[in-house]
Design a protein around this motif. Sequence first.
Motif, short mmCIF file in Angstrom:
data_model
loop_
_atom_site.label_atom_id
_atom_site.label_comp_id
_atom_site.label_asym_id
_atom_site.label_seq_id
_atom_site.Cartn_x
_atom_site.Cartn_y
_atom_site.Cartn_z
N ARG A 51 0.86 -1.21 0.00
CA ARG A 51 0.00 0.00 0.00
C ARG A 51 0.88 1.24 0.00
N GLY A 52 0.46 2.26 -0.77
CA GLY A 52 1.24 3.50 -0.84
C GLY A 52 2.49 3.36 -1.69
N ARG A 55 4.29 6.62 -3.09
CA ARG A 55 5.07 7.39 -2.14
C ARG A 55 6.36 6.66 -1.74
N GLY A 138 1.54 -5.36 6.02
CA GLY A 138 1.20 -4.10 5.39
C GLY A 138 1.83 -2.88 6.05
N ASN A 139 2.41 -3.09 7.24
CA ASN A 139 3.18 -2.00 7.85
C ASN A 139 4.62 -2.17 7.37
N LEU A 140 5.13 -1.16 6.69
CA LEU A 140 6.42 -1.33 6.01
C LEU A 140 7.54 -1.66 6.99
N LEU A 195 14.68 3.88 6.67
CA LEU A 195 13.39 4.18 7.27
C LEU A 195 13.56 4.75 8.67
N LEU A 242 17.94 3.63 -4.82
CA LEU A 242 17.81 4.74 -3.87
C LEU A 242 17.93 4.23 -2.43
N GLU B 272 -3.46 3.90 0.78
CA GLU B 272 -3.03 3.65 2.16
C GLU B 272 -4.24 3.43 3.07
N ASN B 277 -2.26 1.04 10.11
CA ASN B 277 -0.84 1.43 10.13
C ASN B 277 -0.17 0.95 8.84
N SER B 278 -0.90 1.03 7.77
CA SER B 278 -0.37 0.54 6.50
C SER B 278 -0.35 1.67 5.48
N PRO B 279 0.79 2.05 4.98
CA PRO B 279 2.11 1.44 5.21
C PRO B 279 2.87 2.08 6.37
N GLY B 280 2.32 3.05 7.09
CA GLY B 280 3.16 3.76 8.07
C GLY B 280 4.21 4.57 7.33
N ALA B 281 5.38 4.76 7.97
CA ALA B 281 6.49 5.48 7.32
C ALA B 281 6.05 6.88 6.88
N ASP B 282 5.28 7.56 7.73
CA ASP B 282 4.68 8.84 7.35
C ASP B 282 5.70 9.94 7.10
N HIS B 283 6.89 9.81 7.66
CA HIS B 283 7.88 10.88 7.49
C HIS B 283 8.58 10.82 6.13
N ILE B 284 8.25 9.83 5.38
CA ILE B 284 8.91 9.69 4.07
C ILE B 284 7.96 10.14 2.97
N MET B 286 7.56 11.27 -1.37
CA MET B 286 8.08 11.01 -2.70
C MET B 286 9.16 12.02 -3.07
N PHE B 289 12.62 11.15 -2.14
CA PHE B 289 13.25 10.18 -3.04
C PHE B 289 13.63 10.84 -4.37
N MET B 292 16.77 12.70 -3.82
CA MET B 292 17.86 11.74 -3.69
C MET B 292 18.25 11.19 -5.05
N ALA B 293 17.25 10.86 -5.84
CA ALA B 293 17.50 10.31 -7.17
C ALA B 293 18.30 11.31 -8.01
N GLU F 208 4.53 2.34 13.93
CA GLU F 208 4.91 3.66 14.42
C GLU F 208 3.95 4.27 15.44
#
Lengths: 300, 300, 300, 300, 300, 300
Positions: A51-52, A55, A138-140, A195, A242, B272, B277-284, B286, B289, B292-293, F208
């Motif tokens: 999912r996601g 992003r 599903g939680n990364l 992460l 990346l 999402e 909590n899928s996928p989480g990782a909210d601080h990341i 696109m 990236f 970075m790319a 998280e």
Amino acid sequence: MILRMDRLPIELPTPKNASPNDAAAIQELLGGKFGEMSTLMNYTFQSFNFRGRKRLRPFYDVIASIAGEEYGHIEVVSYAINLLLTGQTKRGTNPVPAPLAPAVDARLSYHFAASAQTALPVDSMGNFWNGQNVFSSGNLKLDLLHNFFLECGARANKMRAYEMVSDPCAREMVGYLLVRGGMHVVAYARALEHLTGVEVTKLVPVPELSNKAFPETRKYEENGLHRKLYTFSQHDYQKAGLIFNGPHPEDGKPLEVVFGALDGFPVPDLEEEPQLNSPGADHIDMQMFMDMAKKMGIKY
Amino acid sequence: MILRMDRLPIELPTPKNASPNDAAAIQELLGGKFGEMSTLMNYTFQSFNFRGRKRLRPFYDVIASIAGEEYGHIEVVSYAINLLLTGQTKRGTNPVPAPLAPAVDARLSYHFAASAQTALPVDSMGNFWNGQNVFSSGNLKLDLLHNFFLECGARANKMRAYEMVSDPCAREMVGYLLVRGGMHVVAYARALEHLTGVEVTKLVPVPELSNKAFPETRKYEENGLHRKLYTFSQHDYQKAGLIFNGPHPEDGKPLEVVFGALDGFPVPDLEEEPQLNSPGADHIDMQMFMDMAKKMGIKY
Amino acid sequence: MILRMDRLPIELPTPKNASPNDAAAIQELLGGKFGEMSTLMNYTFQSFNFRGRKRLRPFYDVIASIAGEEYGHIEVVSYAINLLLTGQTKRGTNPVPAPLAPAVDARLSYHFAASAQTALPVDSMGNFWNGQNVFSSGNLKLDLLHNFFLECGARANKMRAYEMVSDPCAREMVGYLLVRGGMHVVAYARALEHLTGVEVTKLVPVPELSNKAFPETRKYEENGLHRKLYTFSQHDYQKAGLIFNGPHPEDGKPLEVVFGALDGFPVPDLEEEPQLNSPGADHIDMQMFMDMAKKMGIKY
Amino acid sequence: MILRMDRLPIELPTPKNASPNDAAAIQELLGGKFGEMSTLMNYTFQSFNFRGRKRLRPFYDVIASIAGEEYGHIEVVSYAINLLLTGQTKRGTNPVPAPLAPAVDARLSYHFAASAQTALPVDSMGNFWNGQNVFSSGNLKLDLLHNFFLECGARANKMRAYEMVSDPCAREMVGYLLVRGGMHVVAYARALEHLTGVEVTKLVPVPELSNKAFPETRKYEENGLHRKLYTFSQHDYQKAGLIFNGPHPEDGKPLEVVFGALDGFPVPDLEEEPQLNSPGADHIDMQMFMDMAKKMGIKY
Amino acid sequence: MILRMDRLPIELPTPKNASPNDAAAIQELLGGKFGEMSTLMNYTFQSFNFRGRKRLRPFYDVIASIAGEEYGHIEVVSYAINLLLTGQTKRGTNPVPAPLAPAVDARLSYHFAASAQTALPVDSMGNFWNGQNVFSSGNLKLDLLHNFFLECGARANKMRAYEMVSDPCAREMVGYLLVRGGMHVVAYARALEHLTGVEVTKLVPVPELSNKAFPETRKYEENGLHRKLYTFSQHDYQKAGLIFNGPHPEDGKPLEVVFGALDGFPVPDLEEEPQLNSPGADHIDMQMFMDMAKKMGIKY
Amino acid sequence: MILRMDRLPIELPTPKNASPNDAAAIQELLGGKFGEMSTLMNYTFQSFNFRGRKRLRPFYDVIASIAGEEYGHIEVVSYAINLLLTGQTKRGTNPVPAPLAPAVDARLSYHFAASAQTALPVDSMGNFWNGQNVFSSGNLKLDLLHNFFLECGARANKMRAYEMVSDPCAREMVGYLLVRGGMHVVAYARALEHLTGVEVTKLVPVPELSNKAFPETRKYEENGLHRKLYTFSQHDYQKAGLIFNGPHPEDGKPLEVVFGALDGFPVPDLEEEPQLNSPGADHIDMQMFMDMAKKMGIKY
């Protein structure tokens, strides 16, 4: 979707001192809780279920790339098992002299009763691989942590299989898997680092014994296979770089992403085992197909 | 080894009237005894385990080609399940209002407890797919007979899944699988005909109801997908045409072998589900990236 | 409902060179996926679940008749296992000299831990038979196709068991089952022919090796047991002959339906194994029961 | 060996208010740990495995007789399930209106996916019956104690199934089984009494609630079915009466052994369910078989 | 809640003639259907699930006390297995000489692949212990009857394990369990007597062979361990004595309830097995911890 | 060995709005792959199987302490399930009005068929907990990594259970487990930090979302329960403090080791459910036991 190649990632030597019980031990690396069926199916389902994706594309690309490679791993373990089992009973079509008598004392009778001395999706005790081995929350962060653990557990299993079986066919295969599995450990550790900022790669290796203790790993490491992530795709999953980058935690050489697959080697041809009626179809010969091909204008 | 493509064989419409229980019903087509995990793994192991490949190459090529296609089938069923489940609980990060309350009455609680409203290798009752579903005897005639039966059993399951779930996303997928599965039935029947001279294709269809009763099959049949065997390989398995040829048993049009895969369609992006909590990782994001790319000289 | 007879279909010779591992191998024919528990339960449930029995009575009668016979097959395989295991550990009541020591290296420890050297519903790996082995779709064509495949798969298993175990008790039993199972193959093939017009009997034998390669089959074939369907009923299932008729596909002799069961032979008496506390009850002797019978006017 | 009769022990009324979930609940009595598959297979294997039969014949005869009866019990539970499921989805051959839509919310989807609204060897949760439910230690006292406990556990299950499902078809069947299962409890208690002198029958009933609380049991108890052991054999197992005798522990009436089986009633004819392609075979009619029978001189 | 003690109920001697297959046989007493995991979990769940505790407190106290003891039984069986396996492969860190080669022929490969030559919750065939082994009907009479049967079945298993394995470590443990398990048999029999008035204790022993036939039981019986129920609690379950009283059925000595646990013995220290990377962590030594403890003011 | 206390770690409120399906959902926390049976049995077996205990004692003490606590967790989850199920069907002894009718539509029929509306070692789909959920590799780093992952996976499950079920009894229990499970996460992270120097605690929390989002956690965190490791032992496991120390990764407060167990609260008394014949034994009353106690000089 996939495109399949009739090739294995490595060249498997002919076994020299194999026994049916060696093949049974190697089944743990195919159908065990920490076998290649598990790694294949974990990453495959995680990639389907991501999912996601937009992003978090680079994470997806890492998981999907490794999923692609694992298919070749169930293949190479299966072929190693098949080679270890080939010729293990007396060839012939007459059942009366009990050509399968050795099967009675073999630990894994399914190799003789359910298959024709070939691999099955079972572990070393003949318990069937099953879907409970797949984790896809599903939680990364949790999925990556799982994958990191799974690869470490799989590494322990490979090390022990190596210590059980000394046949060169088995060890060539295990040596290769230790290198590539080690690369997967690093890939998931790197993903967790991206992460969370925690230096997860510094936990490597788990268990502590280095791949260097296994001589068969050397030529693969010399070719850099311990630090190259292949995308196993013609066009996709190329953003894996990346995440998969920086120095390898053990030798400090650069982690690299390679687009596509390894060249590989032709798959071994498995000899017939007539005492198992395998493959049967005795009235069919190659010439017949070659004639038919000629008539139909198909290249043979 | 394989090369993976980030594409599905068909375009899946957005579900219109789905329920979690619809998704549970569709799981039978993924992880059931006659689901796509079974067809995939049966033919995959049979291809790894094929003895006498040189002599019987065209049979091998048929099995290996279909094995290649089945990967795309576990993929398309999984995505259909994922779409059917997307949005089935209230989105949000606050657990207090019990956003997952509907899961309590859903037939398949694993969709919520073990995954983030996504597919798992289980059947419609939540029983895990397992390796006992793989048949690989090594006798070609017996394996082909098994495969013919397996595809007929799978066809019955698809027909019933269609009759259970009326959502267009599910039905588009089932319609497609009926056409392709029907082609597999014919392919194994043809292989048995080549081997034995018995007109096995005349047993088709099993069960008796024709694919024509399912409107979603039409456009695929009009494109000839009921009579084209794809090799799902760039270079291999091309001798399948020595077996897969002649008229289709239902409409008499020619059976054809096509080298390579279908073009396919991009895989759907799954939204999402923060309540899981899928996928989480909210601080990341696109953009991170993309920056970075740029810095790393990687195309994004 | 049934009426049971205290008789076996054949006379089992006393084993000559058996081992516990031979018995373990034979378990595959009892509790394996293709063992007699599977054939018994498949046809039994299909007969209970038959829809449209009035219209399709002769098909029902074929399935129900064979279901009836399979009970005798789980019985004869069980007795063969029991005889193979009888006397395999040292008799006596004193546990101190470890009379069961051989069990520690036997492949199937349940024969000693869970039973008193007797049969259990497990396969050759000690995995329990289970209901997932039952197929009962309710579509007659599909169920018959399944049964035809199941009997062919079971035939392959019997052939391999024969090649594993050379003890005459085991081989007598396997020889008999090859003949009767071969007859079941033909019966389901004939049923499919009636239903579809396709000459399914011409697929026989699967695998290709003929029953004639197994010497123990001869006397049974000379008695015509390869072409006689018994109804295993006093009054019912007699319309099976509307389907089971015509020439046998291998020797051209006429297929026949016989009302009722085989005469059979008394079941072997299994010796006591005191080291397993089996049966115990040492204070009870036959005379006591004979006296009691006399007093109660019961014939003994 | 057995002779099968196309008859059920009782006459099953047509269901009045059944639901698919009622049928699912009743499956516990068929394929549950304490269901009829378990009682059937426990006593069947114990009879095959009986050591010291000559010395202990009357105990053997009791176990073998009850084993014979249990076949009719899996049959009558299966038919009750089949009747409860018949007509539960809309009949017709057109899949488009989703005739199987109710299956999506049914607890036991296998009734629709794997069978045509008929019974399967599963319990009320869809878990498959398996051989681990069979106990056959070979020590007579222990096996009898097991059987006594098993029948008490089965009795508790039947009482609860009765309290779950109020449909008259289900209750008629459960009422009958309570009476016959109660008789089995007494039989094993009596056998233990003979063996040990302990008044085991005085433990009855377990659980404490009497069969009299279930109105459907009455007519069967009035006919003495709670105190008659049938041998379910034409000629064998007649020494059971040396054990099964004396007063019934609840009403004091004499325990009796009856040679043979109950008369029984014809098995219900199960209607076709075309939406499940069951049975299919539409081109075959009864007349065709009647004509064929005439030609072949077979009575129809 | 529990308080754990780092002590075993008995002192286990060092094995003298053990083999990996001996350890595999003993697993039946840990993870088998009648193993200590089963007794532990049956009584534990029954105690959690006890309805009407106030009215029936003494019955609850008996079940809860025995549940408490069973924890020590899974512990002592596990340690016996661990000792039997210690040193069974060649120690060293170099994998090349295949130090685990003996594992290839060992019956239970999990001892080497999944654990470091230590116990797992599996039975003697490597089948995993599972929750289906737990019976908790909630009807007190039925649950007690189950427990009485379970302990008798467990007793049979212990007797057979004794007869299989002659190593003194294994036999000391089995001897102890025979005594304590025998006490549990009596406890449940007494509970049934209180409930029903039937002299259930007179059924003892099941099977008939007395514990006296096993020399290792003697010292424990001389200490009265066959007739003392420990509460395995500091303050609770003390009303067990209202049920567990009267004469022991075999020697007539008084049944007693003892508050608390046995004194026990220190748990054995398990040697390292470096060839299994167990425990690894080579850079950590005891001194480091002792220094750390000193600094932190923690007693070491 | 253990000493058991008749106390729960928390006080469970009476449910207010429970349904049988709520109880089914909570079963995931008891018998699911990531439920408390898994955490209990993983750490328990790891503690039995620990090699090199002397050298690595503090690690052993951490694992053994947490193992001790998990017993109380299977207990508190079981009691929550029991309370959620109590009173969910109509009380009474007459079966005729079908008092268990609601069970027919309940997702988890075993709660009614196999238990008396009480907990079982199954997950939310009724699949039985099994020993394959236990990981005990013997390599300390790998086992700790597993445990860290297991606790994170268990945390995700608890969060989702909370979001499914809003009943206060369930949420009180889940809130408590989130706090204690969170402490276990930290403990295993700290152990890995000691072993490797990598700051594993900084990965916390996984997923998280903070425990602070769950209001029921507050009072427990205010009491410091998120940072106190109890030894759950009177005298042992006290060296855990050499590892479990330093600041908590979320609030920076000091990690502490407490010798012994929590005080806890009395276990709830579960009401009788006569429609399930639970507990039966109607002729026994408390007074009888009180009189008996008086006579025997036992305190009641």
